[in-house]
Design a protein around this motif. Structure first.
Motif, PDB file in Angstrom:
ATOM      1  N   PHE A 152       0.852  -1.185   0.000  1.00  0.00           N
ATOM      2  CA  PHE A 152       0.000   0.000   0.000  1.00  0.00           C
ATOM      3  C   PHE A 152       0.890   1.237   0.000  1.00  0.00           C
ATOM      4  O   PHE A 152       2.063   1.194   0.364  1.00  0.00           O
ATOM      5  N   ARG A 153       0.313   2.348  -0.411  1.00  0.00           N
ATOM      6  CA  ARG A 153       1.036   3.626  -0.427  1.00  0.00           C
ATOM      7  C   ARG A 153       0.101   4.728   0.036  1.00  0.00           C
ATOM      8  O   ARG A 153      -1.121   4.609  -0.068  1.00  0.00           O
ATOM      9  N   ILE A 154       0.699   5.773   0.559  1.00  0.00           N
ATOM     10  CA  ILE A 154      -0.070   6.924   1.041  1.00  0.00           C
ATOM     11  C   ILE A 154       0.412   8.164   0.300  1.00  0.00           C
ATOM     12  O   ILE A 154       1.608   8.476   0.311  1.00  0.00           O
ATOM     13  N   GLU A 155      -0.523   8.831  -0.350  1.00  0.00           N
ATOM     14  CA  GLU A 155      -0.183  10.056  -1.065  1.00  0.00           C
ATOM     15  C   GLU A 155      -0.061  11.215  -0.078  1.00  0.00           C
ATOM     16  O   GLU A 155      -0.448  11.109   1.093  1.00  0.00           O
ATOM     17  N   GLU A 156       0.469  12.346  -0.543  1.00  0.00           N
ATOM     18  CA  GLU A 156       0.686  13.480   0.340  1.00  0.00           C
ATOM     19  C   GLU A 156      -0.615  14.060   0.886  1.00  0.00           C
ATOM     20  O   GLU A 156      -0.617  14.711   1.941  1.00  0.00           O
ATOM     21  N   ASP A 157      -1.727  13.841   0.183  1.00  0.00           N
ATOM     22  CA  ASP A 157      -3.017  14.295   0.691  1.00  0.00           C
ATOM     23  C   ASP A 157      -3.647  13.257   1.621  1.00  0.00           C
ATOM     24  O   ASP A 157      -4.825  13.373   1.974  1.00  0.00           O
ATOM     25  N   MET A 158      -2.862  12.232   2.002  1.00  0.00           N
ATOM     26  CA  MET A 158      -3.225  11.176   2.948  1.00  0.00           C
ATOM     27  C   MET A 158      -4.223  10.169   2.390  1.00  0.00           C
ATOM     28  O   MET A 158      -4.785   9.365   3.129  1.00  0.00           O
ATOM     29  N   GLN A 159      -4.424  10.178   1.049  1.00  0.00           N
ATOM     30  CA  GLN A 159      -5.205   9.106   0.451  1.00  0.00           C
ATOM     31  C   GLN A 159      -4.382   7.825   0.462  1.00  0.00           C
ATOM     32  O   GLN A 159      -3.182   7.841   0.188  1.00  0.00           O
ATOM     33  N   ILE A 160      -5.046   6.720   0.777  1.00  0.00           N
ATOM     34  CA  ILE A 160      -4.367   5.430   0.880  1.00  0.00           C
ATOM     35  C   ILE A 160      -4.765   4.568  -0.307  1.00  0.00           C
ATOM     36  O   ILE A 160      -5.955   4.428  -0.621  1.00  0.00           O
ATOM     37  N   PHE A 161      -3.786   3.961  -0.967  1.00  0.00           N
ATOM     38  CA  PHE A 161      -4.030   3.103  -2.125  1.00  0.00           C
ATOM     39  C   PHE A 161      -3.395   1.734  -1.884  1.00  0.00           C
ATOM     40  O   PHE A 161      -2.222   1.642  -1.483  1.00  0.00           O
ATOM     41  N   TYR A 162      -4.173   0.684  -2.124  1.00  0.00           N
ATOM     42  CA  TYR A 162      -3.677  -0.686  -1.999  1.00  0.00           C
ATOM     43  C   TYR A 162      -3.419  -1.232  -3.394  1.00  0.00           C
ATOM     44  O   TYR A 162      -4.311  -1.239  -4.244  1.00  0.00           O
ATOM     45  N   ASP A 163      -2.196  -1.691  -3.641  1.00  0.00           N
ATOM     46  CA  ASP A 163      -1.804  -2.122  -4.984  1.00  0.00           C
ATOM     47  C   ASP A 163      -1.716  -3.638  -5.133  1.00  0.00           C
ATOM     48  O   ASP A 163      -1.256  -4.137  -6.157  1.00  0.00           O
ATOM     49  N   GLY A 164      -2.129  -4.379  -4.118  1.00  0.00           N
ATOM     50  CA  GLY A 164      -2.017  -5.826  -4.162  1.00  0.00           C
ATOM     51  C   GLY A 164      -3.269  -6.495  -4.705  1.00  0.00           C
ATOM     52  O   GLY A 164      -4.224  -5.844  -5.133  1.00  0.00           O
ATOM     53  N   SER A 165      -3.263  -7.829  -4.680  1.00  0.00           N
ATOM     54  CA  SER A 165      -4.399  -8.622  -5.137  1.00  0.00           C
ATOM     55  C   SER A 165      -4.668  -9.736  -4.139  1.00  0.00           C
ATOM     56  O   SER A 165      -3.802 -10.071  -3.314  1.00  0.00           O
ATOM     57  N   PHE A 166      -5.848 -10.343  -4.211  1.00  0.00           N
ATOM     58  CA  PHE A 166      -6.204 -11.413  -3.276  1.00  0.00           C
ATOM     59  C   PHE A 166      -5.251 -12.596  -3.417  1.00  0.00           C
ATOM     60  O   PHE A 166      -4.754 -13.126  -2.420  1.00  0.00           O
ATOM     61  N   PHE A 167      -4.992 -13.017  -4.635  1.00  0.00           N
ATOM     62  CA  PHE A 167      -4.149 -14.191  -4.835  1.00  0.00           C
ATOM     63  C   PHE A 167      -2.692 -13.907  -4.497  1.00  0.00           C
ATOM     64  O   PHE A 167      -1.927 -14.825  -4.213  1.00  0.00           O
ATOM     65  N   GLY A 168      -2.313 -12.624  -4.514  1.00  0.00           N
ATOM     66  CA  GLY A 168      -0.964 -12.276  -4.080  1.00  0.00           C
ATOM     67  C   GLY A 168      -0.756 -12.538  -2.602  1.00  0.00           C
ATOM     68  O   GLY A 168       0.394 -12.702  -2.147  1.00  0.00           O
ATOM     69  N   LEU A 169      -1.859 -12.591  -1.837  1.00  0.00           N
ATOM     70  CA  LEU A 169      -1.752 -12.901  -0.411  1.00  0.00           C
ATOM     71  C   LEU A 169      -1.387 -14.357  -0.171  1.00  0.00           C
ATOM     72  O   LEU A 169      -0.871 -14.704   0.897  1.00  0.00           O
ATOM     73  N   LEU A 170      -1.662 -15.209  -1.167  1.00  0.00           N
ATOM     74  CA  LEU A 170      -1.463 -16.650  -0.986  1.00  0.00           C
ATOM     75  C   LEU A 170      -0.059 -17.058  -1.393  1.00  0.00           C
ATOM     76  O   LEU A 170       0.145 -17.953  -2.223  1.00  0.00           O
ATOM     77  N   ASN A 171       0.936 -16.416  -0.812  1.00  0.00           N
ATOM     78  CA  ASN A 171       2.336 -16.745  -1.099  1.00  0.00           C
ATOM     79  C   ASN A 171       2.826 -17.811  -0.118  1.00  0.00           C
ATOM     80  O   ASN A 171       2.195 -18.056   0.919  1.00  0.00           O
ATOM     81  N   PRO A 172       3.942 -18.469  -0.418  1.00  0.00           N
ATOM     82  CA  PRO A 172       4.378 -19.610   0.404  1.00  0.00           C
ATOM     83  C   PRO A 172       4.559 -19.290   1.887  1.00  0.00           C
ATOM     84  O   PRO A 172       4.121 -20.059   2.747  1.00  0.00           O
ATOM     85  N   PHE A 173       5.206 -18.171   2.222  1.00  0.00           N
ATOM     86  CA  PHE A 173       5.435 -17.867   3.631  1.00  0.00           C
ATOM     87  C   PHE A 173       4.116 -17.587   4.349  1.00  0.00           C
ATOM     88  O   PHE A 173       3.914 -18.034   5.490  1.00  0.00           O
ATOM     89  N   ALA A 174       3.220 -16.863   3.687  1.00  0.00           N
ATOM     90  CA  ALA A 174       1.924 -16.573   4.308  1.00  0.00           C
ATOM     91  C   ALA A 174       1.137 -17.855   4.534  1.00  0.00           C
ATOM     92  O   ALA A 174       0.486 -18.023   5.573  1.00  0.00           O
ATOM     93  N   LEU A 175       1.188 -18.789   3.581  1.00  0.00           N
ATOM     94  CA  LEU A 175       0.491 -20.062   3.750  1.00  0.00           C
ATOM     95  C   LEU A 175       1.103 -20.870   4.890  1.00  0.00           C
ATOM     96  O   LEU A 175       0.388 -21.562   5.621  1.00  0.00           O
TER      97      LEU A 175
END
Length: 384
Positions: A152-175
């Motif tokens: 995720f990233r935070i812009e200078e106006d404090m807007q928060i953006f998430y750049d990931g995906s659901f399947f990206g969460l299913l990586n070997p270490f997380a599993l």
């Protein structure tokens, strides 16, 4: 306003960091044995009456236990609003999967015994299994992703953006972290079933519980070794005000190998925390082998508390690292609500937490003793 000056902003932030951990541990220790017992349902219980015995061992208490999850979500929303914004939006599909699985549980409780057909009841039994296994796994997967950093990233106006995906969460270490979570909750659920049931159900739960309890330290050590030697952590390289405004962009942070072990190197006594996680699960296995289920429930719970606490100790002061922009990572010192908000919440907690604990203790006291399979089979009105 004068009252708020009794506790500094820095201290309040530390208190709420600790309270967040307490709420997570409270959820794992109470609703955790519900999830573990539901995961064991198709395996520890074979006949219909055995499965009804397992269901009645958790049915009267699961709803009250789930209060800890609600408290945890509420605490994150009020005390750590940016953490709430990132986690509940970035992990939206994962959260939806957890909620869907948790919704299956009360539905299965209510509908399972409405019909006599074995196929009908078997389907609801597997729904209960999903309602126990899926949240246990996904909660661990979420922790594994937090340790690696969330994109995720935070812009200078404090807007928060998430750049990931659901399947990206299913990586070997997380599993792997998900399997640690499943194993420790199955251990906890097995101990609970031994306390609340007897006969074949308790004996099967004992065997599965011993296996799960011995699996926990193996998987936990494997995850710790990977974290120490193969996955980098995060470190703050600039000065940071512990009582300043909540703006994550006012610091500089970098990714650095071995950073998650820095707190242990600086304070060797902290090794007692993961040590508790290892020792608690091993002792729980020995207690189950010796047929001392209450001791297994207590020591296994201590192990779970140690494992969860070790994550917070390793990451401190980070709460949610950002892999997209390390400097935007959320920490204890720059992601909290205001001084006044934290103070009012603390006063409310000091009033209502003892009430919750007293009520919960009273409920478990009233419901103490083993589930009577014969009473269930004879059609007692209030049995599931």
């Amino acid at each position: 306003m004068i009252l708020t000056e009794l506790i500094s902003y820095e201290t309040l932030r530390l208190i709420w960091w600790a309270l967040l951990g307490v709420l997570l541990i409270g959820f794992a220790l109470t609703d955790g044995f519900d999830l573990g017992a539901a995961t064991l349902l198709p395996f520890a219980a074979r006949s219909d009456i055995e499965r009804r015995t397992v269901i009645n061992a958790i049915g009267p208490v699961w709803e009250g236990n789930q209060v800890w999850l609600i408290l945890g979500g509420g605490a994150i929303f009020a005390a750590w609003p940016q953490l709430y914004a990132v986690s509940f939006s970035g992990f939206y599909l994962a959260m939806f999967a957890i909620l869907f699985a948790l919704i299956l549980r009360p539905v299965a409780f209510k509908f399972r015994s409405k019909r006599e057909e074995a196929s009908w009841r078997n389907r609801w039994d597997w729904a209960l299994f999903i309602g126990g296994f899926a949240p246990s796994l996904i909660f661990g997967v979420a922790v594994g992703n937090v340790l690696q950093g969330v994109p995720f990233r935070i812009e200078e106006d404090m807007q928060i953006f998430y750049d990931g995906s659901f399947f990206g969460l299913l990586n070997p270490f997380a599993l792997l972290c998900g399997l640690v979570s499943v194993a420790m909750l199955v251990m906890h659920g097995a101990a609970w079933l031994q306390v609340k049931t007897s006969g074949a159900v308790a004996e099967r739960a004992r065997r599965y519980g011993i296996t799960a309890a011995l699996t926990v330290p193996v998987l936990y050590l494997a995850a710790g070794a990977i974290l120490a030697f193969f996955l980098p952590g995060y470190v703050i390289t600039s000065e940071i005000s512990t009582s300043g405004v909540s703006n994550p962009l006012l610091k500089h942070a970098v990714i650095q190998n071995g950073a998650w072990l820095a707190n242990y190197a600086a304070h060797p006594a902290l090794w007692l925390v993961p040590g508790l996680g290892l020792a608690g699960s091993v002792i729980a296995a020995l207690c189950m082998a010796a047929r001392r289920p209450l001791a297994a429930l207590i020591t296994g719970g201590a192990g779970i508390a140690g494992i969860i606490t070790s994550v917070g100790v390793s990451m401190f002061p980070f709460i949610l690292p950002s892999s997209a922009n390390p400097s935007a990572s959320l920490t204890v010192w720059d992601a909290s609500s205001s001084h006044l908000t934290l103070f009012i919440m603390l006063i409310s907690t000091l009033i209502f937490m003892p009430i919750i604990l007293a009520y919960t203790s009273w409920v478990f006291s009233v419901l103490r003793g083993k589930v009577d399979a014969e009473a269930i089979e004879n059609g007692k009105e209030h049995a599931y």
